[in-house]
Structures are given as structure tokens and as C-alpha cells.
Design an enzyme around this catalytic site. Structure first.
Site, short mmCIF file in Angstrom:
data_model
loop_
_atom_site.label_atom_id
_atom_site.label_comp_id
_atom_site.label_asym_id
_atom_site.label_seq_id
_atom_site.Cartn_x
_atom_site.Cartn_y
_atom_site.Cartn_z
N ASP A 181 0.92 -1.14 -0.16
CA ASP A 181 0.02 0.04 -0.09
C ASP A 181 0.87 1.03 0.08
O ASP A 181 2.14 1.13 0.35
CB ASP A 181 -0.99 -0.07 1.23
CG ASP A 181 -0.14 -0.10 2.52
OD1 ASP A 181 0.84 -0.64 2.75
OD2 ASP A 181 -0.62 0.93 3.49
N HIS A 493 1.42 -8.86 -3.60
CA HIS A 493 0.51 -7.78 -3.16
C HIS A 493 1.25 -6.42 -3.22
O HIS A 493 1.88 -6.08 -2.11
CB HIS A 493 -0.25 -8.26 -2.09
CG HIS A 493 -1.16 -7.24 -1.83
ND1 HIS A 493 -2.58 -7.68 -2.23
CD2 HIS A 493 -1.36 -6.01 -0.82
CE1 HIS A 493 -3.24 -6.41 -1.79
NE2 HIS A 493 -2.59 -5.65 -1.04
N ASP A 523 1.25 -17.64 -4.51
CA ASP A 523 1.78 -16.50 -5.49
C ASP A 523 0.66 -15.58 -5.96
O ASP A 523 0.51 -15.67 -7.14
CB ASP A 523 2.80 -16.87 -6.41
CG ASP A 523 3.46 -15.80 -7.02
OD1 ASP A 523 3.49 -14.78 -6.60
OD2 ASP A 523 4.16 -16.16 -8.13
N GLU A 532 2.34 -10.04 0.24
CA GLU A 532 2.61 -8.69 0.35
C GLU A 532 3.91 -8.31 0.67
O GLU A 532 4.72 -9.27 1.07
CB GLU A 532 1.73 -8.13 1.53
CG GLU A 532 1.91 -6.40 1.23
CD GLU A 532 0.82 -5.49 2.03
OE1 GLU A 532 -0.24 -6.13 2.77
OE2 GLU A 532 0.65 -4.18 1.86
O1 9MR Z 1 2.87 -6.64 9.25
C1 9MR Z 1 1.79 -6.24 9.77
C2 9MR Z 1 1.24 -7.57 10.69
O2 9MR Z 1 2.20 -7.65 11.63
C3 9MR Z 1 -0.15 -7.34 11.16
O3 9MR Z 1 -0.49 -8.51 11.34
C4 9MR Z 1 -0.92 -7.01 9.77
C5 9MR Z 1 -2.43 -6.60 10.06
O4 9MR Z 1 -2.74 -5.72 11.05
O5 9MR Z 1 -0.61 -5.63 9.38
C6 9MR Z 1 0.65 -5.80 8.60
O6 9MR Z 1 1.31 -4.72 8.13
C7 9MR Z 1 0.42 -4.11 7.25
C8 9MR Z 1 0.09 -2.79 7.37
O7 9MR Z 1 -1.19 -2.83 8.45
C9 9MR Z 1 -0.34 -1.92 6.16
N1 9MR Z 1 0.74 -1.89 5.07
C10 9MR Z 1 0.90 -3.46 4.69
C11 9MR Z 1 1.49 -4.11 6.06
C12 9MR Z 1 1.92 -5.40 5.58
O8 9MR Z 1 1.06 -6.33 5.50
#
Ligand code: 9MR
Ligand code: ZN
Length: 560
Positions: A181, A493, A523, A532
Site C-alpha cells: 500500500d 501484493h 503467489d 505482500e
Molecule cells: O505486518 C503487519 C502484521 O504484523 C499485521 O498482523 C497486519 C494486520 O494488522 O498488518 C501488517 O502490516 C501491514 C500494514 O498494516 C499496512 N501496510 C501493509 C503491511 C504489511 O501487510
């Protein structure tokens, strides 16, 4: 419960089950699984064979000539994957070149290289990923003849409405996009910059000789520090007038898969949090110290900003989460204990201030100088513990130093033991969860600290084994890093590369990895829980690669 929290819970609870039901490992995957990037000539070398056989050979792909042969050992049942696995050990082979493992009746492994500089290009590629993450400026590199680029994006960052209640604009352009994102989150920026600066402190002399092909190449400041500066300068803009630090800068909801420069939704500061303020203090204090010899003007700015926010933090000793109820984007809302310890350690290391030393030591004592085996943005204290342990400053409590030292060694031994007997040499101290590929790579920080205290080849080998897992010695037999190694992810992602036309995935990005079981990775672009990319995970990969990287003969800049 806020909408944001509810959405996150939903992401956690519903999607994994729905996405992964019935997912099986493809029969097309190669049963001969190894670090497909390659091996250093002098390190132990093993491959895992997920098929019944008795012997193997190592061949030269060009002419099929056998350069080594041996017997497989096993089988043994790998506890976490349930597979019956054999091992091929070809450690005695030290000759340079590309090779393949051949197992009669099973097939040939991916091609891998044995070479002193085998980690140079992967390191530079993973580090250059941060450049591609840059927000607020146009970026472009040419990779294998393909232009990877985006325009100047999010140039209107950002609005204060959701942080202060006033409809006002404050400039906060720059920084890196967080992940797949485009938002920017201070807590995750903190652990990322902290891990990268640790890499610079541990390996900077060597890293300076590995070109990254950044626009800042040729300036007196090393390229590595120029890249990190892009994030540090953005962090400065997240500081409020009173020294508190806004928690994040984000759209209200996750945006669509479009070019970053065409995402024109308003982006907002979130209110301040104590964890973001502590992270801010830690990395800016460290940067003030580290940048001084190369860029005194920036270093002074960083040091002053850190001191101001540290004063705010000390005046507000309680945990203060940010109210993120207006957002449904990433939360990164975590306990601030680890970040406060880290902040105090960096403030002391940077300034020698007695009050900071006391703050740091009180916090170290409160946790009995324990060091975490695994860590990420929620518990960055190891960065503070390592800074405290290796600082040249006087005045530390000797008992605490001794205790911390032995805890680092014990923890490293536990990590090493955790990998012994595992079918892919993946330490059992790391489970399978969201982003745990990053946590596996990040153990290299602790292993290196132990290695610096009392060198043991096992510490370096454990870090290399983790890289081995990430580059293909795993149940999928595939690399989890885009553009590197065997069958890397093609559909991460990632909004930047996915919306870039037909460039394919951009190289050098580590995906989050399988969970809840070792096989649960697909994938697929939609699968943000396992596929992601994210800056914190990449910083860990950069650290581990930086440990073993040697300058390559082929200059990366020629490809740019
Ligand atoms: O890395 C984060 C993971 O530990 C959490 O469980 C998850 C859900 O809250 O979020 C991950 O971080 C994401 C972030 O919230 C938004 N940008 C993408 C991040 C990677 O997935
Ligand atoms: Zn942007």
C-alpha cells in the site's frame, strides 16, 4: 470497536481461512530444494530432497560434468511440514561456478552459484527496493532492459483534520510507501530505519564499496545513507510543534491498485502516539550520531529533533495509543515499552546524557536484560540493547552489561539449536505468521551481535540458513524474494508494480511468507496476508544480506 479495528480483525480471521482452504503444494515444484542464490565457497552446503533416493551428484550445467558426488542421508520426518526429507551435503565443494544437484530418478535442482561475491547483487537489489518505494518524487531504474518507474506521487501530503480536528495542511511529502500500500506509518518506519542503520553500523565499511545506482551516487554521503535519509527527512515532518509525533499518514481506506501518482484521495495525519514518538526519537538520535561524519547539517537537524521528542516522551510516561477510528488502513498500534527502551539507549549513545543512561538502564533492569528471539515493529528493544552493549561510552552498569552479553549469546545459541535437525534448517524459534519471513531474516541482528562478542561459525551459518530458506530451501522449493533466485514470486501484493503495465514484479522485495502452516503461501496478488511486500521485512533481508555481501565485479549502476 472502531471500524479500523473491526476491519483488521476481519482481515485476520475471515480471509486466511477463506483463501487457503484446500491449498496444496503444486506437484510441479522442484523436490530438490536449496538456496537457489548460492553459497559462499567456505560455508557448509546442503540441499533438501523431498523424494526417496540414495545418492546425488553435483554437476556443471554447461557440460553435465560431475564435480562432486555423495550419499543422501535420511529420511527423517520434518516436524513442521510433515514431509519425509533427505539431505545432500556437498560442503567439500569449494570451487566457484554455477552448478546443479542431480538425483537419479528425481531430476536436477535449480542452478545455483558458488562464489565469494554471491550475495553482492542480492544485497544491492534488496536495498534498491527502498528507492523504488520512494514517495513524493519520480523514480526510475532499468532492470534487465525494462524500465521500472513511477511519477512524483502524493505531492499534496497531508491534511491535519483527523489529527487535530482543524482543516489545515502541513507538508509531509517524501518517505517510503510502507508496503504493497502507499501509506506511511511511523512505527514501521522506525523499525525499518533502525534495522538499516544497524546494518550500516555493522557492515558500512564494506557496503560503501557496493554501488546501488541511486540518483545520489557520487555525492560525498554514501549512497546507503542517502537512501535512508529519504525516510529520515520525511520522519522530521511527522513531528508536531510540541515534540509529539503523529502516528501515521494515510488515506482513510486502502486505495485501489493504481499508479501512485494517480492516487489523489486526500491523505491525513493520524493523531500522535507514544510508540511513534519513541520510534522517532530512537532513529533520529541514531541518525544524528551516524550521519555526522558524512553530512553534519542533516545530523544536527536529526539530533535536535530527537532531543525535542525525547523531552516530550519523558513528560508523557504513559502509553498513549493514537485514535485511528477514522481510518481502516494499517494500525501498527503496539505497546511502547520496547521503543522507549530503544529511544533511551540511542539518546544516551548519541549524547552521553546521564538521564538517558538511567532511563535506559532502568528499562533494561525491568526486563532482566532479556533479549527477544524474534522481533518486529512491536518489540524493537533489541536495537537499543545492541546499541547499549556495543557503545564505546563509559558509565554503564557492569552487571547489566555482563548479563546482557550472556543473554545475547544464550539467545543466539537457542536460535542455532532451533535450526538443527529441521529439514530446511529453518530455526524453530520462528513460527509461521504474518510477515514471519521478515522475522526469520531479522534474527541475523542477534546472531551477528553474538558473533561480535564471541565468534562461532554456527552464528553466521544460522543466518545463512535463514537466507537459504528464503531463497528456496523451503516446502515450495521457490524463492520468496521477487526477481532473485528460483521461481520467485510473480504476483506480489504490490500496488506499484501491479499497476505499472507489464513490467512484471519489481525485483528485490521479500514477501511476508507462509502461514498459518508452512505450506500456506500462494503467489497471488490478492493474498496480502502471505504475498505482500513491506519495508520492515525488506530491512531485515537487507541486514542479513549485508552481513555476507561482497562487492561484485559487475557494477550494478551499468544496468540503471
Ligand atoms: O505486518 C503487519 C502484521 O504484523 C499485521 O498482523 C497486519 C494486520 O494488522 O498488518 C501488517 O502490516 C501491514 C500494514 O498494516 C499496512 N501496510 C501493509 C503491511 C504489511 O501487510
Ligand atoms: Zn507516494
Amino acid at each position: 470497536m472502531s471500524l479500523g479495528r473491526a476491519m483488521n480483525l476481519l482481515r485476520h480471521l475471515v480471509l486466511p481461512a477463506a483463501l487457503f482452504m484446500g491449498h496444496a503444494v503444486s506437484a510441479l515444484d522442484n523436490p530438490i530444494r536449496l538456496n537457489s542464490v548460492g553459497f559462499l565457497p567456505d560455508q557448509p552446503k546442503q540441499a533438501t530432497v523431498a523424494a526417496a533416493a540414495t545418492t546425488f551428484s553435483v554437476i556443471r550445467p554447461a557440460d553435465g560434468k560431475v564435480v562432486f558426488s555423495g550419499r543422501l542421508t535420511g529420511p527423517s520426518t520434518n516436524a513442521d511440514t510433515g514431509e519425509s526429507l533427505f539431505m545432500a551435503d556437498f560442503s567439500p565443494l569449494k570451487q566457484s561456478g554455477p552448478f546443479q544437484i542431480e538425483v537419479a530418478g528425481v531430476g536436477r535442482s535449480p542452478v545455483f552459484v558458488i562464489e565469494e561475491a554471491v550475495y553482492g547483487t542480492p544485497y544491492a537489489t534488496a536495498m534498491r527496493a527502498f528507492y523504488l518505494w520512494r514517495c513524493g518524487m519520480a523514480v526510475a531504474v532499468t532492470n534487465n532492459g525494462i524500465i521500472l518507474a513511477h511519477g512524483a506521487c502524493h505531492t499534496n501530503d497531508a491534511w491535519l483534520d483527523l489529527a487535530t480536528g482543524n482543516h489545515a495542511h502541513q507538508v509531509s511529502t517524501g518517505g517510503w510507501h510502507d508496503a504493497g500500500d502507499y501509506n506511511k506509518y511511523v512505527v514501521n518506519a522506525g523499525v525499518t530505519v533502525g534495522t538499516l542503520l544497524r546494518a550500516w553500523e555493522d557492515f558500512g565499511d564494506k557496503l560503501e564499496k557496493i554501488p546501488l545506482g541511486l540518483p545520489e551516487a557520487g555525492q560525498p554521503r554514501p549512497e546507503f545513507l542517502s537512501e535512508v535519509k529519504w525516510e529520515l527527512d520525511w520522519l522530521l515532518t511527522m513531528q508536531a510543534a510540541d515534540g509529539s509525533v503523529y502516528h501515521k499518514l494515510s488515506t482513510e481506506k486502502f486505495g485501489p491498485f493504481i499508479r501512485p501518482e494517480t492516487e489523489l484521495q486526500p491523505r491525513y495525519f493520524a493523531p500522535w502516539s507514544s510508540e511513534s514518538t519513541a520510534n522517532f526519537v530512537a532513529v533520529l538520535a541514531a541518525a544524528g550520531r551516524i550521519y555526522h561524519p558524512f553530512d553534519a547539517a542533516s545530523a544536527d537537524r536529526y539530533a535536535q529533533a530527537a532531543a525535542k521528542s525525547y523531552a516530550f516522551l519523558c513528560a508523557h510516561p504513559g502509553r498513549h495509543p493514537a485514535d485511528q477510528s477514522a481510518f481502516s488502513t494499517g494500525t501498527y498500534s503496539v505497546n511502547d515499552n520496547g521503543a522507549r527502551l530503544w529511544a533511551a539507549a540511542e539518546m544516551w549513545a548519541a549524547t552521553g546524557r546521564e538521564d538517558c543512561l538511567q532511563d535506559c538502564e532502568t528499562r533494561l533492569q525491568a526486563r532482566n536484560a532479556r533479549v527477544p528471539l524474534t522481533w518486529d515493529y512491536g518489540n524493537p528493544e533489541l536495537l537499543g540493547e545492541v546499541t547499549y552493549l556495543f557503545s564505546q561510552r563509559s558509565g554503564r552498569d557492569n552487571t547489566l552489561v555482563t548479563s546482557l552479553r550472556s543473554q545475547v549469546m544464550q539467545a543466539a545459541d537457542t536460535i542455532v539449536r532451533g535450526a538443527q535437525g529441521h529439514g530446511y534448517a529453518r530455526s524453530r524459534t520462528v513460527g509461521y505468521g504474518w510477515g514471519f519471513n521478515g522475522q526469520l531474516a531479522r534474527q541475523a541482528v542477534l546472531l551477528h551481535a553474538a558473533h561480535a562478542l564471541a565468534p562461532r561459525p554456527e552464528y553466521a551459518q544460522a543466518a545463512l540458513d535463514s537466507l537459504g530458506y528464503l531463497f528456496g530451501r523451503n516446502i515450495h522449493g521457490r524463492s520468496y524474494v521477487t526477481g532473485l533466485g528460483f521461481k520467485p514470486p510473480l504476483h506480489p501484493h504490490d500496488r506499484s508494480s501491479a499497476s505499472a503495465g507489464n513490467t512484471g514484479p519489481w525485483p528485490g522485495f521479500l514477501v511476508g511468507g507462509p502461514h498459518p502452516t508452512p505450506a500456506d503461501w500462494q503467489d497471488e496478488q490478492a493474498d496480502f496476508t502471505t504475498n505482500e511486500i513491506a519495508i520492515n521485512w525488506n530491512s531485515a533481508l537487507v541486514y542479513a544480506l549485508a552481513w555476507f555481501a561482497q562487492p561484485v565485479k559487475k557494477d550494478l549502476t551499468t544496468a540503471l
